[in-house]
Design a protein around this motif. Structure first.
Motif, short mmCIF file in Angstrom:
data_model
loop_
_atom_site.label_atom_id
_atom_site.label_comp_id
_atom_site.label_asym_id
_atom_site.label_seq_id
_atom_site.Cartn_x
_atom_site.Cartn_y
_atom_site.Cartn_z
N LEU A 37 4.01 8.06 -3.22
CA LEU A 37 2.67 8.38 -3.72
C LEU A 37 2.78 9.22 -5.00
N HIS A 38 3.72 10.17 -5.00
CA HIS A 38 3.88 11.01 -6.20
C HIS A 38 4.43 10.21 -7.39
N GLU A 73 0.85 -1.19 0.00
CA GLU A 73 0.00 0.00 0.00
C GLU A 73 0.89 1.24 0.00
N ILE A 74 0.50 2.23 -0.77
CA ILE A 74 1.23 3.50 -0.78
C ILE A 74 0.22 4.60 -0.46
N GLY A 75 0.50 5.37 0.59
CA GLY A 75 -0.44 6.40 1.01
C GLY A 75 0.27 7.72 1.31
N GLU A 76 -0.46 8.60 2.00
CA GLU A 76 0.08 9.95 2.22
C GLU A 76 1.18 9.99 3.26
N GLY A 119 -1.62 22.49 -12.31
CA GLY A 119 -0.38 21.78 -12.00
C GLY A 119 -0.55 20.82 -10.84
N ASP A 120 0.34 19.80 -10.76
CA ASP A 120 0.27 18.83 -9.65
C ASP A 120 1.67 18.37 -9.26
N GLU A 121 1.74 17.30 -8.46
CA GLU A 121 3.01 16.88 -7.89
C GLU A 121 3.50 15.52 -8.40
N GLY A 122 2.75 14.88 -9.28
CA GLY A 122 3.15 13.55 -9.77
C GLY A 122 4.50 13.63 -10.49
#
Ligand code: FAD
Length: 422
Positions: free
Chosen positions: A172-173, A163-166, A332-335
């Protein structure tokens, strides 16, 4: 690849079944095609592939135009991995299985008081397929679907569930847009918003009118986008209704949506072009006539110049090209490998007609937009080389290091993805 060299997969399978994408420009014949019904079956089949030395790819709805699904190994058809698994009405968070189609989310979320913040031109994609490529709608204050991913549960190249979370933003990014290279997403959580209605306004301004209203339209509408037509028949190629008495040459089909309050059912309007309805019903859609699409993203401050340059290319150099130019905006985002990484974006998409030699046009479009620091849609035709990916994505190395941690032996890579992210 003779299938008999391998042991038998642990769940029902088909051999040498041909897979083809929606646009008909990508296909493959995997050794095994499987349709797992739950997480355990995904795990079992990935472990089987690892034991047999076979690569694995997952397929959503096949709506990408790039070679990002193909495999000669095990193709995991995610169609049966469907359904909403949890809703938190306080935080507006929603969990669902990776194969859930966008079209199946609307009613379920609405009944819980929620909606997706934004959607694209169609709702046929699987959610994990859509977020894998950074799928988006239009609206300068609204991010892509991937930007709303808060948690994923996946089967990795180690044959484990992770699992990958905050609590791990770096990973997560990396996972928000990963083109399926970290593993098979069996479940994910999105940040939704309180449900809303939309009022639609479709108009047909000239190019000059579109230019005059550029900033005002972007700033003052929840969603604003337009489709510029070089020829009279352009709009029909995207199945767009147009007024019978107006030439569409150098004219736009323009969409504006605003969030509104309305009471159901008396204030619902379903007339095409002036709909007032639940957001997901206004977004709903699909296309019947296939096309081959290319979509590039430039910084929003360069958007008008880039669109003007592509219009010139179509008017003066590639006058035989009939498909329109669609223009949208994304926040814009953080991915790490999101095309919207840390920049508000203007989206330019064009298409070639299947069966024709559109390559000189698309190559010229690529060269032209490279000068505007363009990043391409991962699911639409592009000409990226490994060097160029590295250059346009400042967090490329961070992405590749996360990818290698989750899949050190490249179980989830195919030739095309190995070249870019191996
Ligand atoms: C008619 C049409 C309209 C479109 N409109 C828009 C639009 O408005 N906006 C936009 O941004 N894009 C748009 N697209 C592009 C489309 O949204 C993307 O290509 C999207 O990725 C397709 O989703 P899919 O479910 O078909 O995934 P697929 O194309 O099947 O797969 C995409 C990627 O996701 C991976 N994947 C799928 N499922 C999983 C999983 N469970 N775990 C891990 N990886 C997985 C696949 O391996 C592949 O790499 C459009 C495409 C078409 C054909």
């Amino acid at each position: 690849m003779p299938t008999s060299r391998y042991a038998t997969p642990p769940i029902p399978f088909a051999t040498e079944k041909r897979w083809t994408n929606w646009g008909g420009n990508q296909s493959c014949s995997p050794a095994f095609t499987v349709r797992p019904r739950n997480e355990q079956e995904v795990l079992d089949v990935v472990r089987f592939a690892i034991r047999e030395g076979l690569p694995v790819r997952a397929a959503g709805a096949g709506h990408s135009f790039t070679p990002i699904v193909q495999t000669g190994g095990v193709l995991i058809d995610t169609e049966a991995l469907t359904g909403v698994t949890g809703v938190d009405t306080e935080t507006h968070r929603v969990r669902m299985l990776g194969g859930t189609r966008l079209t199946d989310l609307g009613d379920v979320l609405w009944d819980k008081g929620l909606s997706l913040a934004n959607q694209g031109d169609i709702d046929k994609q699987a959610i994990a397929g859509a977020v894998a490529t950074g799928t988006h709608g239009s609206g300068i204050r609204l991010g892509s679907l991937s930007s709303t991913v808060r948690w994923v549960r996946l089967v990795t190249g180690h044959g484990e569930i992770v699992e990958i979370g905050e609590d791990n933003l770096r990973e997560l990014h990396a996972a928000q847009v990963a083109i399926g290279t970290l593993g098979v997403i069996v479940e994910l959580e999105l940040q939704a918003v309180p449900r809303y209605h939309l009022a639609e306004q479709i108009t047909y301004p000239s190019w000059q009118e579109t230019v005059s209203g550029w900033q005002e339209n972007i700033a003052n509408h929840r969603h604003y986008s337009f489709i510029w037509c070089p020829h009279n028949e352009s709009a029909a190629l995207y199945e767009l209704p147009t007024p019978a008495d107006t030439s569409m040459v150098d004219r736009c089909y323009t969409k504006r949506y605003q969030a509104i309050q309305l009471s159901e059912p008396d204030q619902i309007v379903t007339a095409e072009g002036a709909r007032r309805d639940r957001a997901y019903r206004v977004y709903a859609g699909g296309f019947m006539i296939p096309f081959h699409e290319m979509e590039y993203y430039v910084p929003a401050e360069k958007g008008q110049d880039a669109v003007t340059a592509v219009r010139d290319l179509l008017l003066h150099q590639h006058t035989d090209q009939r498909y329109p130019l669609e223009v949208r905006w994304v926040k814009g985002d953080e991915g790490f490998i999101s095309p919207f990484y840390r920049r508000d974006t203007t989206v330019l998409s064009v298409s070639g007609a299947p069966g024709t030699d559109y390559w000189p046009y698309l190559r010229d479009m690529d060269a032209l937009l490279e000068d505007f620091d363009a990043r391409p849609h991962w699911g639409k035709i592009h000409f990226l080389t490994p060097d160029r990916v590295r250059r346009i994505y400042p967090e490329y190395d961070a992405f590749v290091s996360v990818r290698r941690r989750y899949d050190p032996n490249g179980v989830f890579l195919n030739d095309s993805l190995r070249r870019l992210f191996g």
